[in-house]
Design a protein around this motif. Structure first.
Motif, short mmCIF file in Angstrom:
data_model
loop_
_atom_site.label_atom_id
_atom_site.label_comp_id
_atom_site.label_asym_id
_atom_site.label_seq_id
_atom_site.Cartn_x
_atom_site.Cartn_y
_atom_site.Cartn_z
N PRO A 95 11.83 5.29 38.15
CA PRO A 95 10.98 5.86 37.08
C PRO A 95 9.57 5.31 37.08
O PRO A 95 8.61 6.07 36.88
CB PRO A 95 11.74 5.48 35.80
CG PRO A 95 13.13 5.22 36.22
CD PRO A 95 13.05 4.65 37.59
N LEU A 96 9.42 3.99 37.29
CA LEU A 96 8.09 3.40 37.31
C LEU A 96 7.28 3.94 38.48
O LEU A 96 6.09 4.25 38.35
CB LEU A 96 8.21 1.87 37.41
CG LEU A 96 6.91 1.07 37.31
CD1 LEU A 96 6.22 1.33 35.97
CD2 LEU A 96 7.19 -0.42 37.47
N TYR A 97 7.91 4.08 39.62
CA TYR A 97 7.26 4.62 40.82
C TYR A 97 6.78 6.05 40.56
O TYR A 97 5.65 6.41 40.93
CB TYR A 97 8.26 4.59 41.98
CG TYR A 97 7.70 4.98 43.32
CD1 TYR A 97 7.27 4.01 44.21
CD2 TYR A 97 7.64 6.31 43.72
CE1 TYR A 97 6.78 4.35 45.46
CE2 TYR A 97 7.15 6.67 44.96
CZ TYR A 97 6.73 5.68 45.83
OH TYR A 97 6.23 6.04 47.06
N ILE A 98 7.62 6.86 39.92
CA ILE A 98 7.24 8.25 39.65
C ILE A 98 6.07 8.31 38.68
O ILE A 98 5.13 9.10 38.86
CB ILE A 98 8.45 9.02 39.08
CG1 ILE A 98 9.52 9.20 40.17
CG2 ILE A 98 8.03 10.38 38.55
CD1 ILE A 98 9.09 10.04 41.34
N VAL A 99 6.09 7.49 37.62
CA VAL A 99 5.01 7.50 36.64
C VAL A 99 3.68 7.12 37.29
O VAL A 99 2.65 7.79 37.09
CB VAL A 99 5.34 6.54 35.47
CG1 VAL A 99 4.11 6.34 34.58
CG2 VAL A 99 6.50 7.09 34.64
N VAL A 100 3.67 6.05 38.08
CA VAL A 100 2.44 5.61 38.74
C VAL A 100 1.97 6.66 39.74
O VAL A 100 0.77 7.00 39.81
CB VAL A 100 2.66 4.26 39.43
CG1 VAL A 100 1.44 3.87 40.27
CG2 VAL A 100 2.94 3.18 38.39
N THR A 101 2.89 7.20 40.51
CA THR A 101 2.54 8.20 41.52
C THR A 101 1.94 9.45 40.87
O THR A 101 0.91 9.97 41.32
CB THR A 101 3.78 8.59 42.34
OG1 THR A 101 4.29 7.44 42.98
CG2 THR A 101 3.43 9.63 43.39
N LEU A 102 2.57 9.92 39.80
CA LEU A 102 2.09 11.13 39.13
C LEU A 102 0.73 10.88 38.48
O LEU A 102 -0.16 11.75 38.54
CB LEU A 102 3.11 11.57 38.07
CG LEU A 102 2.79 12.87 37.32
CD1 LEU A 102 2.62 14.02 38.28
CD2 LEU A 102 3.90 13.17 36.31
#
Length: 314
Positions: A95-102
């Motif tokens: 989830p953290l990876y997705i938030v930062v990536t987005l």
């Protein structure tokens, strides 16, 4: 009647000969891949399945033991500990990876033509060797004089002992994993740029603000790219090895507490190449394969309801 039948038969024989020639040519061009796949993928895969049913230490011949290795896995506390560490890492990191990536992809999308330099800068860390990232982790997250804690001290915050406190080892590794978001940022940026602008115009005419447009237009249309990133990074998270092994287990490292960094693949590696329990390690590998298969299957089932595909199908 005989002449047309003979012509049809001749044409059929000619088509069959042409089909056989095409098949031989295709197999000839595919033969390097077929040989490579058979030697380096299929055979090791089948042989590891056999080894998982044996007691094998490289020195002596394999001794068949049936399902004993799998029964031992269920009783090994290190297996449960490493699975727990791996699950925690994956569930928090994705989830953290997705938030930062987005967030980074949205910023680049708004930058327009000026985003070229930043695309390159974001992708460059992906080229860094994982071993170097593991060493960099120790330098940046050192509890005494690391750059991260130094930055926190400038704002009056006392940073934790990232590399020695078991409660902070996995959070530190999760934060370090964000170093390589660049490739996923580019995937999401391409997806964002393919969203038709007229949909945003229609939404604005209906009174939708930024958040409503993001929820009702942007996220559904980029959901296939998001789903791809989630699946790929889930598989990568379940196979976490390089950075954690370099930082906490490499070169006989005994300075730092490493039980909290004992991920499943690290324990598998130890069993195979440090303790020479090849049969036991092969059983661990097949359990991991089954786990990844189940998790990916669940994600595919969930995607039918959450992922929007062109044409309105879910």
């Amino acid at each position: 009647m005989t002449a047309p039948l003979a012509r049809d038969t001749a044409r059929e024989r000619s088509r069959r000969r042409a089909a056989r020639r095409n098949l031989r040519s295709a197999l000839l061009f595919l033969s390097p891949w077929i040989i490579g796949f058979s030697v380096f993928t299929a055979w090791p895969l089948l042989y590891s399945a056999y080894l998982s049913l044996t007691d094998y230490d490289v020195i002596r011949d394999p001794r068949f033991v049936g399902l004993d290795n799998y029964a031992q896995l269920a009783q090994d506390p290190k297996v449960l500990q490493s699975l727990g560490n791996t699950a925690f890492y994956t569930l928090v990191q994705i989830p953290l990876y997705i938030v930062v990536t987005l967030a980074l992809a949205l910023l680049l999308n708004r930058a327009g033509q000026r985003a070229g330099l930043f695309r390159t800068l974001f992708f460059l860390p992906k080229m860094t060797p994982p071993v170097a990232v593991g060493i960099l982790f120790l330098l940046l997250f050192n509890g005494q004089n690391g750059l991260v804690n130094g930055a926190l001290r400038t704002v009056g915050i006392t940073g934790p002992s990232w590399t020695t406190d078991p409660a902070w080892i996995k959070p530190g590794l999760i934060l370090m994993s964000l170093w390589t978001v660049g490739s996923s940022v580019l995937i999401l940026l391409a997806a964002l740029q393919n969203v038709p602008t007229e949909l945003y115009e229609s939404a604005r005419l209906d009174g939708a603000g930024f958040w409503r447009q993001s929820w009702s237009v942007t996220l559904p249309l980029i959901s296939p790219a998001l789903f791809f990133i989630v699946v790929v990074n889930t598989i990568a998270g379940l196979q976490t090895f390089d950075e954690a092994y370099t930082a906490f287990f490499g070169a006989g490292n005994t300075t730092y507490s490493n039980d909290a960094a004992l991920f499943y693949v690290i324990y598998l590696f130890q069993q195979a190449f440090e303790f020479l329990h090849m049969g036991y390690a092969s059983a661990m590998a097949w359990v991991l394969f089954a786990l990844i298969l189940v998790v990916t299957g669940i994600q595919l089932l969930v995607s039918r309801r959450l992922v929007y595909y062109e044409g309105g199908q879910r």
